[in-house]
Design a protein around this motif. Structure first.
Motif, PDB file in Angstrom:
ATOM      1  N   VAL A  33      22.198 102.561  42.823  1.00  0.00           N
ATOM      2  CA  VAL A  33      21.252 103.139  43.784  1.00  0.00           C
ATOM      3  C   VAL A  33      21.998 103.639  45.011  1.00  0.00           C
ATOM      4  CG1 VAL A  33      19.276 102.637  45.271  1.00  0.00           C
ATOM      5  CG2 VAL A  33      19.382 101.662  42.966  1.00  0.00           C
ATOM      6  N   PHE A  34      22.962 102.850  45.479  1.00  0.00           N
ATOM      7  CA  PHE A  34      23.753 103.243  46.641  1.00  0.00           C
ATOM      8  C   PHE A  34      24.574 104.497  46.331  1.00  0.00           C
ATOM      9  CE2 PHE A  34      24.869 100.465  50.476  1.00  0.00           C
ATOM     10  CZ  PHE A  34      24.978 101.572  51.312  1.00  0.00           C
ATOM     11  N   ASP A  35      25.171 104.545  45.144  1.00  0.00           N
ATOM     12  CA  ASP A  35      25.977 105.707  44.756  1.00  0.00           C
ATOM     13  C   ASP A  35      25.138 106.984  44.772  1.00  0.00           C
ATOM     14  OD1 ASP A  35      28.145 104.069  44.435  1.00  0.00           O
ATOM     15  OD2 ASP A  35      28.030 103.974  42.246  1.00  0.00           O
ATOM     16  N   ARG A  36      23.929 106.893  44.224  1.00  0.00           N
ATOM     17  CA  ARG A  36      23.056 108.072  44.185  1.00  0.00           C
ATOM     18  C   ARG A  36      22.673 108.505  45.592  1.00  0.00           C
ATOM     19  NH1 ARG A  36      20.703 105.357  39.725  1.00  0.00           N
ATOM     20  NH2 ARG A  36      18.991 104.585  41.040  1.00  0.00           N
ATOM     21  N   TYR A  37      22.433 107.514  46.464  1.00  0.00           N
ATOM     22  CA  TYR A  37      22.064 107.852  47.841  1.00  0.00           C
ATOM     23  C   TYR A  37      23.204 108.577  48.546  1.00  0.00           C
ATOM     24  CZ  TYR A  37      20.942 107.362  52.774  1.00  0.00           C
ATOM     25  OH  TYR A  37      20.722 107.626  54.103  1.00  0.00           O
ATOM     26  N   VAL A  38      24.430 108.087  48.383  1.00  0.00           N
ATOM     27  CA  VAL A  38      25.586 108.720  49.033  1.00  0.00           C
ATOM     28  C   VAL A  38      25.768 110.150  48.527  1.00  0.00           C
ATOM     29  CG1 VAL A  38      28.088 108.623  49.331  1.00  0.00           C
ATOM     30  CG2 VAL A  38      26.738 106.528  49.480  1.00  0.00           C
TER      31      VAL A  38
END
Length: 449
Positions: A33-38
């Motif tokens: 989820v964090f990767d997609r947000y970045v």
């Protein structure tokens, strides 16, 4: 101005810094989820940005870690220069159920009524503004009471830093179903900042204790040793005297006010808990660090800190050689004169850090009845300890990353992503501090009957 490729690289470097150092980067947000947000955030950067615009991109990104000790800040020299300008909204506001209400008016316009709901600021609806401001406020987990308190104390700064830098404000308000419009000039930080508004309040005494009508009232504004010393007090001797008095006078009820206590010394917090136990107990379960930080403990550093040990997939931080600040995962013993009466604790969204730890431990062991609203700090603990600053080149922005992850000795699945929840919720506005106290006093009187 900084080019789009430079800012995209800055985002990548900042993310990597968090992963290397922060023990809770994925504590509340999964890596995928964090990767997609970045990746999504990078795609929004298509042109050059100023330093303030970069800050506005980074604030919600850093807040995604869901750690109130992790932050990005503007350079102090720039903040100081902004604070000299008449660029702040001259109103204090209160956030209630997603709506903004005026609680104090510094504009000089006496026709503005307190309690009016702000509908729009400079043409933008309030719900649109809050959609940008609230996600940029760092909290532990998914907490909502801390952002509400932050809005009450800091809204003019939040608006300036996150939305718009301007010296003129047009606000639209609603009162009694009728809309009114006002235009007002901005004011400087120096002109507006007061005790508790735009800057942290400084009470005359950090610790206070009285006995009234056979009930003890203990207020702990801070656990910070420096704050307590500055007030001419000493935590250990004050608490010893307080609890000795409670014991000698056989006081059956004790009201403990922890509201707006933002934390401080873990030694003071752990000692405070000891006064409510008559048997041994655990305070912290463990302290963890990342693999990168564990490997940094070598050479001369080992004169101060012991090498972390790897156990059950985690690097565990050990007691320091020259400091007690990491000692409290060991079994804690009851304090002499520990209290055995009924305890009522007042909490709110500005109970953070070690104060939130205290609330969690007392709640877990059913040592008190809690009144008010959810604490701002996490029930299971937080990431804090050593918190170095990193310069985010090519800008002058500063990133603060805590290196230790603290896990309280409480149920791992209770209140997950939240703070200690009150046993008796009190829906009092931020400006109605005594409303919670009155509920507690009613509770005590009812018990007496």
């Amino acid at each position: 101005m900084f080019s789009a490729p430079a800012i995209q690289q800055l985002l990548s470097d900042t993310y990597q810094e968090l992963v290397w150092k922060h023990p809770g980067t994925y504590r509340y947000t999964q890596k995928a989820v964090f990767d997609r947000y970045v990746d999504s955030l990078k795609s929004t950067i298509t042109d050059s940005l100023s330093e303030l615009e970069v800050y506005r991109k980074l604030k919600p990104f850093i807040a995604r870690v869901r750690c109130l000790h992790t932050d990005v800040s503007l350079p102090q020299s720039y903040t100081d220069s902004l604070n000299q300008l008449p660029d702040l909204l001259p109103l204090q506001v209160e956030l209630i159920n997603g709506h903004l209400y005026i609680s104090r008016n510094f504009s000089g316009d006496s026709t503005i009524h307190m309690g009016s709901e702000i509908v729009a600021i400079n043409g933008r609806p309030v719900d649109s503004l809050l959609a940008e401001i609230l996600p940029a406020i760092a909290t532990d987990g998914y907490n909502e009471t801390l952002p509400a308190r932050a809005v009450y104390h800091l809204f003019p700064l939040l608006y300036r830093n996150l939305i718009q830098l301007t010296d003129s404000y047009k606000i639209e308000v609603r009162l009694g179903g009728i809309k009114y419009r006002y235009t007002m000039a901005g004011k400087s930080y120096t002109a507006l900042a007061g005790n508790g508004f735009l800057k942290e309040p400084v009470p005359e005494k950090q610790l206070a204790f009285t006995v009234q009508n056979n009930t003890g009232f203990l207020t702990v504004h801070s656990f910070a040793a420096s704050d307590i010393k500055a007030a001419g007090q000493k935590f250990s001797s004050f608490m010893k005297k307080t609890f000795t008095t409670l014991e000698e006078q056989h006081i059956p009820d004790l009201v403990v006010d922890l509201r707006d206590n933002t934390g401080g010394s873990d030694a003071n917090a752990a000692l405070f808990c000891r006064y409510f136990f008559d048997t041994a107990f655990r305070y912290w379960d463990r302290i963890v660090v990342t693999d990168s930080i564990a490997r940094e403990v070598k050479g001369i550093v080992k004169l101060f800190y012991r090498k972390p040990v790897y156990k059950n997939g985690e690097w565990l931080w050990l007691k320091g050689r020259l400091t007690r600040e990491f000692d409290f995962y060991k079994v804690q013993r009851p304090a002499p004169h520990n209290y055995k009466g009924r305890v009522y604790v007042l909490i709110n969204g500005f109970c953070m850090s070690s104060c939130a730890d205290v609330a969690a431990i007392l709640s877990h062991h059913h040592k008190a009845v809690f009144f008010g609203e959810e604490t701002g700090g996490g029930y299971q603990g937080n990431s804090s300890g050593m918190m170095p600053h990193t310069s985010l080149a090519p800008t002058r922005l500063q990133l603060t990353v805590p290196l230790q992850g603290y896990y309280n000795a409480v149920a791992a699945d209770k209140n997950y992503g939240h703070g200690t929840l009150p046993d008796v919720p009190v829906q009092a506005g931020a400006s109605e501090k005594d409303a919670t106290m009155e509920v507690v006093l009613q509770h005590i009187r009812q018990r007496g009957k």
